[in-house]
Scaffold this motif. Structure first.
Motif, mmCIF file in Angstrom:
data_model
loop_
_atom_site.group_PDB
_atom_site.id
_atom_site.type_symbol
_atom_site.label_atom_id
_atom_site.label_comp_id
_atom_site.label_asym_id
_atom_site.label_seq_id
_atom_site.Cartn_x
_atom_site.Cartn_y
_atom_site.Cartn_z
ATOM 1 N N LEU A 242 35.483 36.224 21.083
ATOM 2 C CA LEU A 242 35.091 35.691 22.378
ATOM 3 C C LEU A 242 36.065 34.674 22.935
ATOM 4 O O LEU A 242 35.824 34.076 23.963
ATOM 5 N N LEU A 243 37.186 34.488 22.244
ATOM 6 C CA LEU A 243 38.151 33.481 22.706
ATOM 7 C C LEU A 243 38.678 33.784 24.092
ATOM 8 O O LEU A 243 39.098 32.890 24.817
ATOM 9 N N ARG B 230 52.602 20.293 28.001
ATOM 10 C CA ARG B 230 51.661 21.324 27.573
ATOM 11 C C ARG B 230 50.229 20.902 27.884
ATOM 12 O O ARG B 230 49.912 19.712 27.886
ATOM 13 N N LEU B 231 49.396 21.890 28.154
ATOM 14 C CA LEU B 231 47.963 21.678 28.304
ATOM 15 C C LEU B 231 47.263 22.403 27.164
ATOM 16 O O LEU B 231 47.430 23.605 26.981
ATOM 17 N N TYR B 232 46.503 21.647 26.383
ATOM 18 C CA TYR B 232 45.729 22.226 25.285
ATOM 19 C C TYR B 232 44.282 22.388 25.726
ATOM 20 O O TYR B 232 43.705 21.492 26.349
ATOM 21 N N VAL B 233 43.709 23.555 25.425
ATOM 22 C CA VAL B 233 42.325 23.849 25.775
ATOM 23 C C VAL B 233 41.640 24.439 24.546
ATOM 24 O O VAL B 233 42.142 25.397 23.958
ATOM 25 N N GLU C 169 37.910 26.325 18.977
ATOM 26 C CA GLU C 169 38.927 27.367 18.824
ATOM 27 C C GLU C 169 39.959 27.212 19.938
ATOM 28 O O GLU C 169 39.629 26.811 21.051
ATOM 29 N N PRO C 170 41.216 27.545 19.679
ATOM 30 C CA PRO C 170 42.189 27.522 20.772
ATOM 31 C C PRO C 170 41.818 28.548 21.834
ATOM 32 O O PRO C 170 41.419 29.674 21.513
ATOM 33 N N PHE C 171 41.929 28.155 23.077
ATOM 34 C CA PHE C 171 41.729 29.098 24.175
ATOM 35 C C PHE C 171 42.965 29.970 24.319
ATOM 36 O O PHE C 171 44.088 29.478 24.342
ATOM 37 N N VAL C 172 42.750 31.275 24.419
ATOM 38 C CA VAL C 172 43.846 32.220 24.606
ATOM 39 C C VAL C 172 43.767 32.774 26.022
ATOM 40 O O VAL C 172 42.734 33.318 26.421
ATOM 41 N N ARG D 43 43.902 20.698 16.624
ATOM 42 C CA ARG D 43 42.881 20.002 15.856
ATOM 43 C C ARG D 43 43.049 18.493 15.867
ATOM 44 O O ARG D 43 42.214 17.770 15.348
ATOM 45 N N ASP D 44 44.113 18.015 16.444
ATOM 46 C CA ASP D 44 44.377 16.577 16.481
ATOM 47 C C ASP D 44 44.879 16.194 17.861
ATOM 48 O O ASP D 44 46.082 16.116 18.101
#
Length: 368
Positions: free
Chosen positions: A8-9, A82-85, A95-98, A157-158
């Motif tokens: 479901l990512l 970078r944008l982390y989601v 979970e990392p968004f893909v 994760r950090d």
């Protein structure tokens, strides 16, 4: 069973409205200022903090429907790279968004670790609207999305790693929260390391559905939690990435091979620390939910009790149960299913894992 949430990512898709300012990343687009966004959950964050910052927002959703989330980040001095989601489904773990785009587009829009590449038009500020699709199978709980920007390669994760702006949170509420689920991985095969790093030697509690090669590069190293090796004296062993024996394979040098000139080198201190203790009194198969898991690990050692020697366990045998604790506070148990002895291409250990889900960040204002 495997992590049910991984497929479901791809449920999070970016809005389709193009802004008046241009961007090379046509699939990562600005919010359309002429579009009605009154019903959009909006977070607005400024580097260093601002009186009108909004770190969290909520929006109602229902199965099979789409909610909307707006993310506005503005710098004052730094440069966003970078944008982390991350996405946390009900009862799941972040979970990392893909980005659900064609591979050729995805490579252009994301970095190898899955973070969104912010080009020159977005490095000072951006205003993105996301479509937040609720899966047909999700009828209750909360879907939590965390957003943060960094000055370079961060870590899903950090969020503190090279953090510039964030962490912001959008919560899609669907009925009643789901609780008491554990994260499980079954028949995880970790291969004995090869000198060129081509073996799938590491696994991440962040994603128990896959294993990692040592030579995948610096980006993948942020996901390594623990790996496998077979030694002459220690025999079958699992070991924290932070404590992996360089006399067997120098994983830091391999991870840095071919790294881009503008990216930071991987340092040994960057690698994750996980602490282990064998506890064969635990009935691995009897643990089916979070309450049962917490009951058997409640008296486990703490990070303050742990030292470098507890970052590895050796002389493993089939049937061993190992408790673990990582530096983010996640605990769980590992079962040794099978061992094929050897240090070459045939060497492999097979493991089952049950762990507490990690928790999404609900308010990142204290990280500024």
């Amino acid at each position: 069973m495997k992590n049910l949430f991984k497929p479901l990512l791809t449920i999070l898709s970016l809005g389709l409205a193009m802004a008046s300012c241009s961007s090379d990343n046509a699939d990562v687009v600005q919010t359309n200022p002429d579009e009605d966004i009154d019903t959009t959950a909006t977070i607005r964050l400024t580097e260093g903090g601002s009186a009108d910052d909004m770190f969290s927002a909520e929006v109602l959703g229902k199965a099979g429907d789409t909610a909307r989330g707006r993310v506005v980040f503005t710098t004052t001095d730094g440069t966003q790279r970078r944008l982390y989601v991350t996405q946390t489904l009900p009862g799941g773990t972040p979970e990392p968004f893909v980005i659900p785009t064609e591979a050729s587009v995805q490579r252009r829009l994301t970095k190898p670790d899955g973070s969104i590449d912010l080009d020159d038009s977005n490095k000072d500020s951006f205003d993105f609207t996301f479509d937040l699709l609720v899966p047909d199978t999700t009828s209750e709980g909360e879907i939590v999305y965390n957003f943060w920007s960094t000055t370079g390669r961060g870590d899903f994760r950090d969020p503190t790693k090279r953090l510039l702006i964030g962490v912001g949170t959008i919560v899609v509420k669907i009925g009643v929260p789901v609780a008491n689920r554990i994260v499980e991985g079954t028949n995880i095969e970790l291969r004995a390391p090869l000198a060129d790093g081509s073996s799938e030697t590491f696994v991440s509690f962040f994603d128990l559905d896959r294993t990692y090669r040592i030579n995948e590069g610096a980006e993948s190293s942020t996901f390594w939690d623990f790996g496998y090796f077979f030694g002459n004296t220690g025999r079958a062993s699992i070991v924290s990435a932070n404590n992996y024996p360089s006399n067997i394979v120098d994983i830091v040098s391999i991870a840095n091979a071919g790294i881009a000139a503008d990216e930071p080198m991987v340092m040994a201190a960057d690698l994750k620390s996980v602490y282990f203790v064998v506890n064969n009194t635990i009935d691995f198969d009897s643990i089916t939910n979070l309450t049962e898991l917490n009951a058997v690990i409640a008296s486990s050692f703490t990070v303050s009790d742990a030292d470098a020697s507890s970052q590895r366990v050796t002389m493993l045998e089939v049937g061993n149960v190992i408790e673990f604790l990582d530096t983010s506070g996640i605990r769980g148990i590992i079962e040794v299913v099978s061992i094929v002895e050897g240090a070459g291409t045939a060497g492999v250990i097979t493991l089952n894992v049950k762990s507490q889900p990690s928790q999404p960040i609900m308010n990142g204002s204290d990280m500024l």
